[in-house]
Structure formats: C-alpha cells, structure tokens
Enzyme design. Structure first.
Site, PDB file in Angstrom:
ATOM      1  N   GLU A 196       0.810  -1.338  -0.040  1.00 26.46           N
ATOM      2  CA  GLU A 196       0.091  -0.038  -0.162  1.00 26.46           C
ATOM      3  C   GLU A 196       0.960   1.185  -0.081  1.00 26.46           C
ATOM      4  O   GLU A 196       0.281   2.321   0.431  1.00 26.46           O
ATOM      5  CB  GLU A 196      -0.881  -0.063   1.263  1.00 26.46           C
ATOM      6  CG  GLU A 196      -2.286  -0.632   1.083  1.00 26.46           C
ATOM      7  CD  GLU A 196      -3.204  -0.355   2.096  1.00 26.46           C
ATOM      8  OE1 GLU A 196      -3.055  -1.021   3.034  1.00 26.46           O
ATOM      9  OE2 GLU A 196      -4.080   0.722   1.901  1.00 26.46           O
ATOM     10  N   ASP A 208       7.630  -4.843 -10.705  1.00 27.31           N
ATOM     11  CA  ASP A 208       6.716  -4.444  -9.546  1.00 27.31           C
ATOM     12  C   ASP A 208       6.276  -5.838  -8.706  1.00 27.31           C
ATOM     13  O   ASP A 208       6.026  -6.798  -9.135  1.00 27.31           O
ATOM     14  CB  ASP A 208       5.401  -4.103 -10.148  1.00 27.31           C
ATOM     15  CG  ASP A 208       4.230  -3.718  -8.979  1.00 27.31           C
ATOM     16  OD1 ASP A 208       4.722  -3.088  -8.052  1.00 27.31           O
ATOM     17  OD2 ASP A 208       3.072  -3.677  -9.553  1.00 27.31           O
ATOM     18  N   ARG A 266      -7.509   0.284  -5.996  1.00 26.96           N
ATOM     19  CA  ARG A 266      -6.665  -0.611  -5.268  1.00 26.96           C
ATOM     20  C   ARG A 266      -6.823  -2.131  -5.390  1.00 26.96           C
ATOM     21  O   ARG A 266      -8.037  -2.393  -5.069  1.00 26.96           O
ATOM     22  CB  ARG A 266      -6.921  -0.185  -3.806  1.00 26.96           C
ATOM     23  CG  ARG A 266      -6.285  -1.335  -2.880  1.00 26.96           C
ATOM     24  CD  ARG A 266      -5.059  -0.862  -2.483  1.00 26.96           C
ATOM     25  NE  ARG A 266      -4.338  -1.679  -1.361  1.00 26.96           N
ATOM     26  CZ  ARG A 266      -3.087  -2.379  -1.729  1.00 26.96           C
ATOM     27  NH1 ARG A 266      -2.512  -2.302  -2.905  1.00 26.96           N
ATOM     28  NH2 ARG A 266      -2.681  -3.543  -0.918  1.00 26.96           N
ATOM     29  N   THR A 285       0.959   1.890  -8.289  1.00 31.72           N
ATOM     30  CA  THR A 285       0.375   3.060  -8.872  1.00 31.72           C
ATOM     31  C   THR A 285       1.643   3.863  -9.602  1.00 31.72           C
ATOM     32  O   THR A 285       1.348   4.433 -10.658  1.00 31.72           O
ATOM     33  CB  THR A 285       0.235   4.103  -7.384  1.00 31.72           C
ATOM     34  OG1 THR A 285      -0.877   3.393  -6.782  1.00 31.72           O
ATOM     35  CG2 THR A 285      -0.608   5.365  -8.178  1.00 31.72           C
TER      36      THR A 285
HETATM   37  N1  GTP Z   1      -3.957  10.054  -2.230  1.00 26.04           N
HETATM   38  C1  GTP Z   1      -2.891   9.091  -2.571  1.00 26.04           C
HETATM   39  N2  GTP Z   1      -3.070   7.950  -2.676  1.00 26.04           N
HETATM   40  C2  GTP Z   1      -2.241   7.134  -3.077  1.00 26.04           C
HETATM   41  C3  GTP Z   1      -0.768   7.584  -3.746  1.00 26.04           C
HETATM   42  N3  GTP Z   1       0.092   6.693  -3.874  1.00 26.04           N
HETATM   43  C4  GTP Z   1      -0.857   5.591  -3.957  1.00 26.04           C
HETATM   44  N4  GTP Z   1      -2.081   5.864  -3.550  1.00 26.04           N
HETATM   45  C5  GTP Z   1      -3.097   5.018  -3.392  1.00 26.04           C
HETATM   46  O1  GTP Z   1      -2.677   3.786  -2.452  1.00 26.04           O
HETATM   47  C6  GTP Z   1      -3.338   2.653  -2.864  1.00 26.04           C
HETATM   48  C7  GTP Z   1      -2.513   1.448  -2.755  1.00 26.04           C
HETATM   49  O2  GTP Z   1      -1.605   1.955  -3.973  1.00 26.04           O
HETATM   50  P1  GTP Z   1      -0.871   0.472  -4.647  1.00 26.04           P
HETATM   51  O3  GTP Z   1      -0.041   1.502  -5.678  1.00 26.04           O
HETATM   52  O4  GTP Z   1      -1.570  -0.512  -4.946  1.00 26.04           O
HETATM   53  O5  GTP Z   1       0.230   0.140  -3.380  1.00 26.04           O
HETATM   54  P2  GTP Z   1       1.163  -0.912  -3.467  1.00 26.04           P
HETATM   55  O6  GTP Z   1       2.369  -0.604  -2.902  1.00 26.04           O
HETATM   56  O7  GTP Z   1       1.482  -1.546  -5.020  1.00 26.04           O
HETATM   57  O8  GTP Z   1       0.527  -2.219  -2.700  1.00 26.04           O
HETATM   58  P3  GTP Z   1       0.894  -3.913  -2.818  1.00 26.04           P
HETATM   59  O9  GTP Z   1       0.392  -4.146  -4.395  1.00 26.04           O
HETATM   60  O10 GTP Z   1      -0.037  -4.336  -1.827  1.00 26.04           O
HETATM   61  O11 GTP Z   1       2.196  -4.280  -2.536  1.00 26.04           O
HETATM   62  C8  GTP Z   1      -4.079   2.887  -4.110  1.00 26.04           C
HETATM   63  O12 GTP Z   1      -5.626   3.089  -3.768  1.00 26.04           O
HETATM   64  C9  GTP Z   1      -3.620   4.198  -4.752  1.00 26.04           C
HETATM   65  O13 GTP Z   1      -4.317   4.929  -5.227  1.00 26.04           O
HETATM   66  C10 GTP Z   1      -0.735   9.150  -3.166  1.00 26.04           C
HETATM   67  O14 GTP Z   1       0.599   9.503  -3.348  1.00 26.04           O
HETATM   68  N5  GTP Z   1      -1.609   9.738  -2.801  1.00 26.04           N
HETATM   69 MG    MG Z   2       1.180  -3.330  -5.977  1.00 27.07          MG
END
Ligand code: GTP
Ligand code: MG
Length: 386
Positions: A76, A232, A210, A81
């Site tokens: 997360e 990723d 997400r 993203t």
């Molecule tokens: N408001 C906001 N939301 C963010 C930001 N970066 C990511 N998000 C949100 O955070 C959530 C998690 O982001 P992901 O990119 O899925 O996280 P991840 O690191 O890939 O997570 P895993 O796949 O579980 O390892 C998503 O809903 C994104 O839209 C940011 O800078 N600001």
């Molecule tokens: Mg991810």
C-alpha cells in the site's frame, strides 16, 4: 541515449546490429532474385521470415537488456500506482488494456470502504445521524467480507444514504485507526458516476483503484530512448520471500514508503507502526550486499494525505516520540528523510529522495524525468563511460 550505453549483457556492437531496421532488408533481398513473379514471392517470404526473427530478437533484447529497476517497499505504499503512471506516460496503450477490468475493482473498492466505515461506526458506538438509515446499516453489516461485485448495484442506495449520514462522516473524519483504503472518499463521492450502466473507468479512477499485487511482474519501457525492465512486487510481508530471485544485476531501485502511514498500525502486525516497519525494510534493502552498486531512489510518497493529517492536527511526536520539532510539513518531512537516510550503513551511498504524490500524473511526469536522468548518469559512471 542509446542502448549500447547500458551496462549489462549487451555490448555496443550487438546493440547497434540489433537496431538495424528490419524493413530495410526487403529491397536488398528482392534485388538478389531475378525478376520472375515466383522469385519475387520467394524473396518476399524470406524477407518476412527475417523480419520476424529480427523483431523477435529485438523484443528479446528489450526483455533481457536495458536498465533493470525494481520497485520495492511495503504494501500500500504506491508501487503499482507508479507503474500505472509509467504505463500512462510511456506505454504504447496507456491503461487501455486494463480499463474494463477496473470497473469491478472500483465497485469492490466502494463496497469494502463502506464496510470498513460501518465496522468503525459500530466498534466506536457512534450513533447514526439519521435513525432512518438503520435499515441501510443492517444491510451493509450483513454483507460477507467476501461479497462479490454483482451485488454492487443493489447496494448503491444503502451506500449512498450511509455516506451522506453525519454518523458515518464523523467516523470517516475522526476514527484514525479505520482499516480503510486511501481512495475511499474519492470513490464514495463519485458513486453516481461509477454506478452508471455505461461507466468506464477514467485514468484517474484506475490510479485511485486498489488491487493488492500478489505476484512479481515485469514491464518493459522505453523512457526517453533508454530501455528499462521494471519489476513490481507485492509488498505484504508474506510475499517478500518472492523478491530475492530478482535481486541479481539490479541497476536501480525505487524504494517506496508512505509518509502518511506515520500514524497507522501495520495490517499484518497491529502492534507495529507502519512507517517504523518500513524503515526496518529500507534498512535491509539499502544495506543488502547485492545492492552495493545499485542506484537507490527513495520515494517518500502520499505527501497529499500526509499534509492533510498534519493540517488536521495529528502530531508526528505522538507516534515518533524522538521528534521534538514543530508539526509543520517542512520540519516533519526533513525529519523523516533523515530517519530513512540514517538507515544506510555505507555513508558514501547516495540515496536520491523525492517527496511524491503518486496519483498525480503531472508531478510524476517531472519526477520520472529526474529519476531517468540520475539513473542514466550513475549507470554511465558505473560502466566507465563517464
Ligand atoms: N492519495 C494518494 N493515494 C495514493 C498515493 N499513492 C498511491 N495511492 C493509493 O494507495 C493505494 C495503494 O497503492 P498501490 O500502488 O496499490 O500500493 P502497492 O505498494 O502496489 O501495494 P501492494 O501491491 O499491496 O504491495 C491505491 O488506492 C492508490 O491509489 C498518493 O501519493 N496519494
Ligand atoms: Mg501493488
């Protein structure tokens, strides 16, 4: 910048021979055959076969060559993203191939968000603003955690009524330990649009949506004429054992931390602070023996949410008691940057830090250009070309 400048398996001459345009071979080959139609057909077939094999070779080179970059960090933090932004900025089809799939993801995200709010409201015995919403509350609390999105449309009236209720709004704004995703408000505010029969997710919807990453995936990009292989990974603790096979010959790492997690517990271990756990992971990665020569880029992400929390009066010192400074954005971000850089045992190791808002395409465009420039420069230096 040319591929031949990239360290790794392909040397300059190989790279340039692979860059020969396949199309240029057709006139060359046809001129080797005499003028009969059968000859020309055979020449064309041969030329097509060569074109195909050159294309396959080029694809292989792109797969195996180029700069190998891993995006690492806890769950997360925004890894996927950033990858979505790269697809938007440098992918040939942007996010189109996955657009339809995200319709269901968005619907599921909304259901989960309202379930989390209802849980929070009930756990903290917060009364509903409008007692008539009790029926909607009962519908949402009966919903199984594994409920599928085909139920979404029939849940929309309950979700809308509850989101407008002052009790749920109080829960959203005041209960800090809710297990709710960051994009909850974005989607709940947009429920009419996303519940429409013809709804197609926009790029912003996909960036906000997400889905946990479960398996490592590889993506090939050409960023301003530099070939990249970007990986990723899934950030959950149980998935980190799958990272190690990708640790050889890594040119650069983007390590992602969510600054906004400073007041949140870890999902897997609620006794642990999320940002503390992230610091421990960064320590392991930054000091890993296989990454001694790897360029380290640190994205301190989710600055928008971090800023909102500070504005709402949430104190950094409550979660990081060693912090004694003022609770403003500048001082607190300097403190967190210092805490991360402190993790590197090798004091010579440069860590390039960016404060990021990964869902903001404009900001990410600028940051990706800066990261590409740094990675290229460090890569040229380590390959002795600078
Ligand atoms: N408001 C906001 N939301 C963010 C930001 N970066 C990511 N998000 C949100 O955070 C959530 C998690 O982001 P992901 O990119 O899925 O996280 P991840 O690191 O890939 O997570 P895993 O796949 O579980 O390892 C998503 O809903 C994104 O839209 C940011 O800078 N600001
Ligand atoms: Mg991810």
């Amino acid at each position: 910048m040319e591929l031949s400048h990239v360290s790794g398996s392909s040397n300059g001459s190989e790279a340039s021979s692979h860059r020969t345009s396949p199309l240029s071979l057709t006139p060359l080959l046809t001129s080797q055959f005499s003028g009969t139609r059968a000859d020309q057909k055979r020449a064309k077939a041969l030329s097509d076969a060569i074109d195909k094999s050159l294309r396959a070779e080029k694809e292989r080179e792109q797969r195996e060559g180029g700069i190998k970059l891993l995006i690492l960090g806890p769950s997360e933090t925004g890894k996927t993203t950033v990858l979505k932004q790269l697809k938007l900025l440098y992918g040939q089809k942007g996010l189109d191939p996955e657009r339809q799939t995200y319709r269901r993801v968005v619907h599921l995200n909304i259901m989960k968000a309202m379930q989390a709010l209802v849980d929070g409201l009930q756990q903290h015995s917060i009364p509903l603003g409008d007692p008539q919403n009790a029926e909607h509350l009962a519908i949402m609390s009966r919903l199984e955690p594994t409920a599928e999105t085909d139920m979404f449309l029939e849940l929309v009236p309950s979700i809308k009524a509850l989101w407008a209720d002052s009790g749920i709004q109080h829960t959203y704004y005041n209960i800090t330990q809710l297990n709710i995703q960051d994009s909850a408000k974005y989607f709940l505010d947009a429920i009419d649009r996303v519940a429409h029969a013809q709804y197609i997710p926009t790029d912003d919807d996909i960036l906000q949506a997400r889905v946990r990453t479960l398996a490592v995936s590889e993506h090939v990009f050409d960023i301003d004429n530099v070939a990249y292989r970007i990986y990723d990974v899934g950030g959950q603790k149980s998935l980190r054992k799958y990272w190690a096979p990708y640790f050889d010959d890594v040119n650069a790492i983007i390590f992602m931390a969510a600054l906004s997690a400073y007041d949140q517990p870890c999902e897997e271990d609620p006794k642990l602070n999320r940002l503390q756990e992230c610091l421990v992971l960064f320590n392991e990665i930054a000091n890993h023996k296989l990454f001694q020569l790897t360029s380290m880029i640190l994205f301190l992400n989710k600055i928008d949410i971090f800023q909102r929390k500070l504005d709402a009066g949430s104190l950094v010192s409550k979660y990081f008691p060693e912090y004694r400074g003022p609770n403003d954005y500048f001082s607190t971000t300097v403190f967190f940057q210092y805490r991360f850089l402190q993790q590197c045992k090798d004091l010579q190791k440069q860590v390039y830090t960016h404060f990021t808002h990964a869902t903001d395409t404009k900001q990410m465009r600028v940051i990706v250009v800066a990261v590409n420039a740094i990675v290229q420069r460090l890569n040229l230096r380590s390959s002795g070309l600078l």
